[in-house]
Design a protein around this motif. Structure first.
Motif, PDB file in Angstrom:
ATOM      1  N   TYR A   1      -8.334 -20.734   2.025  1.00  0.00           N
ATOM      2  CA  TYR A   1      -7.963 -19.609   3.187  1.00  0.00           C
ATOM      3  C   TYR A   1      -6.668 -19.246   2.926  1.00  0.00           C
ATOM      4  O   TYR A   1      -5.775 -20.132   3.169  1.00  0.00           O
ATOM      5  N   THR A   2      -6.299 -17.919   2.609  1.00  0.00           N
ATOM      6  CA  THR A   2      -5.014 -17.273   2.506  1.00  0.00           C
ATOM      7  C   THR A   2      -4.318 -16.606   3.898  1.00  0.00           C
ATOM      8  O   THR A   2      -5.456 -15.638   4.226  1.00  0.00           O
ATOM      9  N   PHE A   3      -3.610 -16.966   4.451  1.00  0.00           N
ATOM     10  CA  PHE A   3      -2.758 -15.968   5.576  1.00  0.00           C
ATOM     11  C   PHE A   3      -1.744 -15.417   5.322  1.00  0.00           C
ATOM     12  O   PHE A   3      -0.823 -16.102   4.665  1.00  0.00           O
ATOM     13  N   SER A   4      -1.393 -14.177   5.630  1.00  0.00           N
ATOM     14  CA  SER A   4      -0.139 -13.528   5.582  1.00  0.00           C
ATOM     15  C   SER A   4       0.663 -13.575   6.944  1.00  0.00           C
ATOM     16  O   SER A   4       0.030 -13.276   8.161  1.00  0.00           O
ATOM     17  N   LEU A   5       1.678 -14.048   6.626  1.00  0.00           N
ATOM     18  CA  LEU A   5       2.764 -14.275   7.831  1.00  0.00           C
ATOM     19  C   LEU A   5       3.603 -12.943   8.052  1.00  0.00           C
ATOM     20  O   LEU A   5       3.699 -12.430   7.323  1.00  0.00           O
TER      21      LEU A   5
ATOM     22  N   PHE B   1      -6.808 -22.511  13.188  1.00  0.00           N
ATOM     23  CA  PHE B   1      -5.712 -23.407  12.748  1.00  0.00           C
ATOM     24  C   PHE B   1      -4.379 -23.065  13.634  1.00  0.00           C
ATOM     25  O   PHE B   1      -4.597 -21.972  14.187  1.00  0.00           O
ATOM     26  N   TYR B   2      -3.779 -24.011  13.903  1.00  0.00           N
ATOM     27  CA  TYR B   2      -2.482 -23.837  14.494  1.00  0.00           C
ATOM     28  C   TYR B   2      -1.327 -24.457  13.626  1.00  0.00           C
ATOM     29  O   TYR B   2      -1.348 -25.448  13.257  1.00  0.00           O
ATOM     30  N   LEU B   3      -0.203 -23.368  13.467  1.00  0.00           N
ATOM     31  CA  LEU B   3       0.599 -23.912  12.317  1.00  0.00           C
ATOM     32  C   LEU B   3       1.950 -24.070  13.176  1.00  0.00           C
ATOM     33  O   LEU B   3       2.211 -23.144  14.106  1.00  0.00           O
ATOM     34  N   PHE B   4       2.913 -24.916  12.967  1.00  0.00           N
ATOM     35  CA  PHE B   4       4.107 -25.049  13.699  1.00  0.00           C
ATOM     36  C   PHE B   4       5.055 -24.975  12.685  1.00  0.00           C
ATOM     37  O   PHE B   4       5.258 -25.680  11.707  1.00  0.00           O
ATOM     38  N   THR B   5       6.005 -24.004  12.821  1.00  0.00           N
ATOM     39  CA  THR B   5       7.103 -23.876  11.816  1.00  0.00           C
ATOM     40  C   THR B   5       8.252 -24.968  12.006  1.00  0.00           C
ATOM     41  O   THR B   5       8.454 -25.614  13.168  1.00  0.00           O
ATOM     42  N   LYS B   6       9.195 -25.096  11.049  1.00  0.00           N
ATOM     43  CA  LYS B   6      10.365 -26.021  11.295  1.00  0.00           C
ATOM     44  C   LYS B   6      11.612 -25.079  11.052  1.00  0.00           C
ATOM     45  O   LYS B   6      11.579 -24.078  10.073  1.00  0.00           O
TER      46      LYS B   6
ATOM     47  N   LYS C   1      -1.382 -19.276  15.725  1.00  0.00           N
ATOM     48  CA  LYS C   1      -2.651 -19.291  15.584  1.00  0.00           C
ATOM     49  C   LYS C   1      -3.229 -18.533  14.377  1.00  0.00           C
ATOM     50  O   LYS C   1      -2.929 -17.358  14.180  1.00  0.00           O
ATOM     51  N   LEU C   2      -3.966 -19.034  13.442  1.00  0.00           N
ATOM     52  CA  LEU C   2      -4.520 -18.385  12.332  1.00  0.00           C
ATOM     53  C   LEU C   2      -6.141 -18.679  12.535  1.00  0.00           C
ATOM     54  O   LEU C   2      -6.695 -19.660  12.506  1.00  0.00           O
ATOM     55  N   ASN C   3      -6.629 -17.183  12.375  1.00  0.00           N
ATOM     56  CA  ASN C   3      -8.037 -17.287  12.361  1.00  0.00           C
ATOM     57  C   ASN C   3      -8.786 -16.938  11.033  1.00  0.00           C
ATOM     58  O   ASN C   3      -8.662 -15.958  10.263  1.00  0.00           O
TER      59      ASN C   3
ATOM     60  N   LYS D   1      -6.805 -13.128  10.783  1.00  0.00           N
ATOM     61  CA  LYS D   1      -5.710 -12.711  11.751  1.00  0.00           C
ATOM     62  C   LYS D   1      -4.631 -13.807  11.958  1.00  0.00           C
ATOM     63  O   LYS D   1      -5.103 -14.838  12.033  1.00  0.00           O
ATOM     64  N   VAL D   2      -3.392 -13.412  12.175  1.00  0.00           N
ATOM     65  CA  VAL D   2      -2.410 -14.534  12.442  1.00  0.00           C
ATOM     66  C   VAL D   2      -1.565 -13.836  13.764  1.00  0.00           C
ATOM     67  O   VAL D   2      -1.070 -12.727  13.792  1.00  0.00           O
ATOM     68  N   SER D   3      -1.713 -14.880  14.737  1.00  0.00           N
ATOM     69  CA  SER D   3      -1.042 -14.341  16.025  1.00  0.00           C
ATOM     70  C   SER D   3      -0.053 -15.469  16.367  1.00  0.00           C
ATOM     71  O   SER D   3      -0.293 -16.546  16.353  1.00  0.00           O
ATOM     72  N   LEU D   4       1.084 -14.738  16.919  1.00  0.00           N
ATOM     73  CA  LEU D   4       2.238 -16.018  17.558  1.00  0.00           C
ATOM     74  C   LEU D   4       1.822 -16.327  18.805  1.00  0.00           C
ATOM     75  O   LEU D   4       1.580 -15.362  19.582  1.00  0.00           O
ATOM     76  N   GLU D   5       1.646 -17.507  18.879  1.00  0.00           N
ATOM     77  CA  GLU D   5       1.177 -18.080  20.222  1.00  0.00           C
ATOM     78  C   GLU D   5       2.295 -18.634  21.073  1.00  0.00           C
ATOM     79  O   GLU D   5       2.204 -18.610  22.367  1.00  0.00           O
ATOM     80  N   GLY D   6       3.508 -18.872  20.705  1.00  0.00           N
ATOM     81  CA  GLY D   6       4.678 -19.086  21.417  1.00  0.00           C
ATOM     82  C   GLY D   6       5.652 -19.855  20.614  1.00  0.00           C
ATOM     83  O   GLY D   6       5.493 -19.880  19.440  1.00  0.00           O
ATOM     84  N   THR D   7       6.819 -20.077  21.304  1.00  0.00           N
ATOM     85  CA  THR D   7       8.058 -20.524  20.445  1.00  0.00           C
ATOM     86  C   THR D   7       8.548 -21.739  21.635  1.00  0.00           C
ATOM     87  O   THR D   7       8.683 -21.803  22.608  1.00  0.00           O
ATOM     88  N   LEU D   8       8.924 -22.995  20.655  1.00  0.00           N
ATOM     89  CA  LEU D   8       9.553 -24.037  21.246  1.00  0.00           C
ATOM     90  C   LEU D   8      10.973 -24.163  20.885  1.00  0.00           C
ATOM     91  O   LEU D   8      11.372 -24.063  19.897  1.00  0.00           O
TER      92      LEU D   8
END
Length: 172
Positions: free
Chosen positions: A82-86, A104-109, A129-131, A136-143
Motif C-alpha cells: 500500500y503506497t500513500f502520498s503525504l 493505519f496510524y502513522l506518527f512522525t518524528k 490516519k492512512l486509509n 486517503k491520508v488525513s492529519l488527525e492531530g499534533t503532539l
C-alpha cells in the motif's frame, strides 16, 4: 525481519521477495485486509533526509517460522504493498494498524533535520490516519513531544530531539 519466540529465541529470518527496503521502521499485527487470518504490516516509513513524500506499508500473511533454526532468509512472495502520498516530507518511526476501523496510524518524528527544513515542526509529532481502501491520508492531530520530556523548561530552551519511536494499540 526476524521472528522470535516468547523466550526471545530467534526462530527465523524472513525477506520480502521483490520488495525494496528504503527504511523499514515499524510493524503492526492485525486482521488481513486481503484474505483471512492475521497479517503483519511492515512500515517502510522512515525518511531521515526528508527526501520522500510517499511511504509504503507491506501486508504479509503472518508466516510460520521454521520448526528448527536455519541459516539464511526465508523468502516471502505473497505480500501486498500500500503506497500513500503525504502532504510533504515527514520522517516517521511508529505505525499502528487499528483492527476495527482497518486504518493505519502513522506518527512522525521531530528531529534536527526536520527543524531545519520545517521550523514550525520543532518539537511536534504529527499523527496521520492512512486509509488503505482509498489511499486517503488525513492529519488527525499534533503532539507537542517536548512536553513529554522530564525537564520541560530545559527541553523547550534547547530541544535536542522530540521523538516518538514506537506505538502500540490495546485490543480493548
Amino acid at each position: 525481519f526476524i521472528a522470535f519466540n516468547t523466550k526471545g529465541q530467534r526462530l527465523g529470518k524472513f525477506k520480502l521477495k521483490g520488495a525494496i527496503n528504503m527504511d523499514y521502521e515499524d510493524m503492526s499485527l492485525g486482521p488481513c485486509l486481503k484474505g483471512k487470518g492475521d497479517c503483519l504490516y511492515i512500515g517502510d516509513i522512515g525518511n531521515n533526509l526528508l527526501e520522500r513524500k510517499t511511504l509504503d506499508i507491506y501486508e504479509i500473511p503472518e508466516p510460520r517460522p521454521p520448526k528448527a533454526p536455519r541459516k539464511g532468509h526465508l523468502e516471502i512472495g505473497n505480500w501486498t504493498k500500500y503506497t500513500f502520498s503525504l502532504p510533504r516530507s515527514y520522517n516517521s518511526e511508529a505505525l499502528i494498524f487499528h483492527p476495527l476501523s482497518k486504518k493505519f496510524y502513522l506518527f512522525t518524528k521531530s528531529h534536527r533535520l526536520t527543524w531545519e527544513k520545517f521550523p514550525e515542526d520543532k518539537g511536534k509529532s504529527h499523527v496521520f490516519k492512512l486509509n488503505p481502501q482509498n489511499k486517503k491520508v488525513s492529519l488527525e492531530g499534533t503532539l507537542n513531544t517536548i512536553l513529554l520530556k522530564k525537564n520541560r523548561k530545559k527541553a523547550q530552551k534547547n530541544p535536542r530531539a522530540s521523538f516518538i519511536t514506537g506505538a502500540a494499540i490495546s485490543p480493548n
